[in-house]
Design a protein around this motif. Structure first.
Motif, short mmCIF file in Angstrom:
data_model
loop_
_atom_site.label_atom_id
_atom_site.label_comp_id
_atom_site.label_asym_id
_atom_site.label_seq_id
_atom_site.Cartn_x
_atom_site.Cartn_y
_atom_site.Cartn_z
N ALA A 94 43.41 52.74 51.12
CA ALA A 94 43.28 51.29 51.23
C ALA A 94 42.77 50.70 49.91
O ALA A 94 43.23 49.64 49.47
CB ALA A 94 42.33 50.93 52.37
N ALA A 95 41.84 51.40 49.27
CA ALA A 95 41.31 50.92 47.99
C ALA A 95 42.38 50.97 46.90
O ALA A 95 42.42 50.09 46.02
CB ALA A 95 40.10 51.76 47.59
N CYS A 96 43.25 51.98 46.95
CA CYS A 96 44.30 52.12 45.94
C CYS A 96 45.26 50.94 45.93
O CYS A 96 45.88 50.66 44.89
CB CYS A 96 45.09 53.41 46.19
SG CYS A 96 44.23 54.92 45.69
N ILE A 97 45.41 50.27 47.04
CA ILE A 97 46.30 49.12 47.09
C ILE A 97 45.83 48.02 46.14
O ILE A 97 46.63 47.23 45.63
CB ILE A 97 46.42 48.59 48.54
CG1 ILE A 97 47.15 49.64 49.41
CG2 ILE A 97 47.15 47.26 48.61
CD1 ILE A 97 47.26 49.28 50.86
N GLN A 98 44.52 48.01 45.87
CA GLN A 98 43.98 47.01 44.95
C GLN A 98 43.96 47.51 43.50
O GLN A 98 43.33 46.91 42.63
CB GLN A 98 42.60 46.58 45.41
CG GLN A 98 42.62 46.01 46.81
CD GLN A 98 41.39 45.20 47.17
OE1 GLN A 98 40.80 44.54 46.32
NE2 GLN A 98 41.02 45.23 48.44
N LEU A 133 32.68 47.43 43.77
CA LEU A 133 33.82 47.52 42.85
C LEU A 133 34.58 46.19 42.76
O LEU A 133 35.64 46.12 42.14
CB LEU A 133 34.77 48.63 43.31
CG LEU A 133 34.18 50.05 43.28
CD1 LEU A 133 35.20 51.06 43.81
CD2 LEU A 133 33.75 50.44 41.87
N GLN A 134 34.01 45.16 43.39
CA GLN A 134 34.57 43.81 43.36
C GLN A 134 35.98 43.76 43.95
O GLN A 134 36.86 43.05 43.44
CB GLN A 134 34.55 43.25 41.93
CG GLN A 134 33.14 43.14 41.36
CD GLN A 134 33.12 42.54 39.96
OE1 GLN A 134 34.10 42.59 39.23
NE2 GLN A 134 31.99 41.95 39.59
N CYS A 135 36.17 44.51 45.02
CA CYS A 135 37.43 44.44 45.75
C CYS A 135 37.45 43.19 46.63
O CYS A 135 36.40 42.61 46.92
CB CYS A 135 37.60 45.66 46.65
SG CYS A 135 37.74 47.24 45.81
N ASP A 136 38.62 42.80 47.05
CA ASP A 136 38.74 41.80 48.11
C ASP A 136 38.44 42.52 49.42
O ASP A 136 39.29 43.24 49.94
CB ASP A 136 40.16 41.22 48.11
CG ASP A 136 40.33 40.10 49.14
OD1 ASP A 136 39.77 40.23 50.25
OD2 ASP A 136 41.02 39.12 48.84
N VAL A 137 37.23 42.37 49.91
CA VAL A 137 36.76 43.17 51.05
C VAL A 137 37.57 42.89 52.31
O VAL A 137 37.89 43.82 53.07
CB VAL A 137 35.25 42.91 51.31
CG1 VAL A 137 34.79 43.68 52.54
CG2 VAL A 137 34.43 43.32 50.10
N GLU A 138 37.92 41.63 52.52
CA GLU A 138 38.70 41.29 53.72
C GLU A 138 40.05 41.99 53.69
O GLU A 138 40.50 42.56 54.70
CB GLU A 138 38.89 39.78 53.80
CG GLU A 138 39.59 39.33 55.08
CD GLU A 138 39.69 37.81 55.19
OE1 GLU A 138 40.49 37.36 56.04
OE2 GLU A 138 38.98 37.11 54.45
#
Length: 228
Positions: A94-98, A133-138
């Motif tokens: 899921a994180a890799c998508i960002q 990591l400043q991802c878009d958490v939603e």
């Protein structure tokens, strides 16, 4: 002092490498291997397409439990370990998508937390890492719970099967001019070992090219008309 980088070429053309590192997303040997292999782009000039794929199978779980002195015959505990590894793998995908870089940093953070207790890892930890990591958490949580990410995970397992990878960490090295991949399964895999394997592949390419050239020259000599 200048930092020199290794240059690999085949028949005058710069080599192109594709690397697949298969990991247990909670494994400490995998954590070390990731940090080692990530040194390669700073040491060689070749273009590198680097993939880190989560691996999950019963052999991996058996090996993990054995190395951590867990009772592998305890079915309930075995299922808990399997679920912990699976959830970490899904969170990583899921994180890799960002972004690939975000995904790699996310994976390293998970493995750092796993040093103490893999069973304490949960969604709250994943969300905390995503925020750091400043991802878009939603978006991250939406992807984490999606069928799409699960399909990406299944695809990784199919790639592992096609490459006959059953344990982690495993590094598969492809060089554009070489027809077969090379597999390293040392625990952990070091940058030095990877470089030695790349050296061997490139050397084989050179020898193969020289043999082909010799055969062509020999054929030309045989077919050359005899002057009268």
């Amino acid at each position: 002092m200048n930092q020199y980088r290794i240059e690999y070429r085949h028949n005058g053309i710069a080599s192109y490498l594709e690397l697949y590192l298969f990991v247990n997303p909670l494994g400490q040997s995998c954590y070390i291997s990731e940090k080692e292999i990530l040194k390669l782009p700073h040491l060689i000039t070749s273009k590198i397409d680097f993939h880190i794929l989560p691996l999950l199978n019963q052999n991996l779980i058996q090996d993990y439990m054995r190395r951590h002195q867990m009772d592998a015959s305890n079915l309930q505990l075995r299922n808990q370990v399997y679920r912990a590894v699976y959830q970490a793998a899904i969170a990583y995908k899921a994180a890799c998508i960002q972004g690939k870089k975000i995904g790699r940093l996310f994976l390293l953070r998970i493995q750092e937390l796993a040093k103490s207790d893999i069973f304490t890892l949960d969604e709250d930890h994943f969300i905390s890492i995503a925020k750091d990591l400043q991802c878009d958490v939603e978006t991250f949580m939406s992807d984490y719970r999606s069928d799409f990410v699960r399909q990406l995970f299944i695809k990784d397992q199919r790639i592992a099967q096609e490459l006959q990878v059953t344990q982690s960490p495993s590094l598969v090295i492809f060089e554009f001019n070489h027809h077969e991949g090379r597999v390293l399964t040392n625990r952990p895999i070091t940058c030095k070992q990877a470089l030695e394997e790349i050296d061997s592949i490139v050397e084989e390419n050179i020898i193969h090219h020289q043999k082909r050239q010799s055969k062509r020259l020999l054929k030309l000599v045989k077919n050359k008309p005899v002057q009268k």
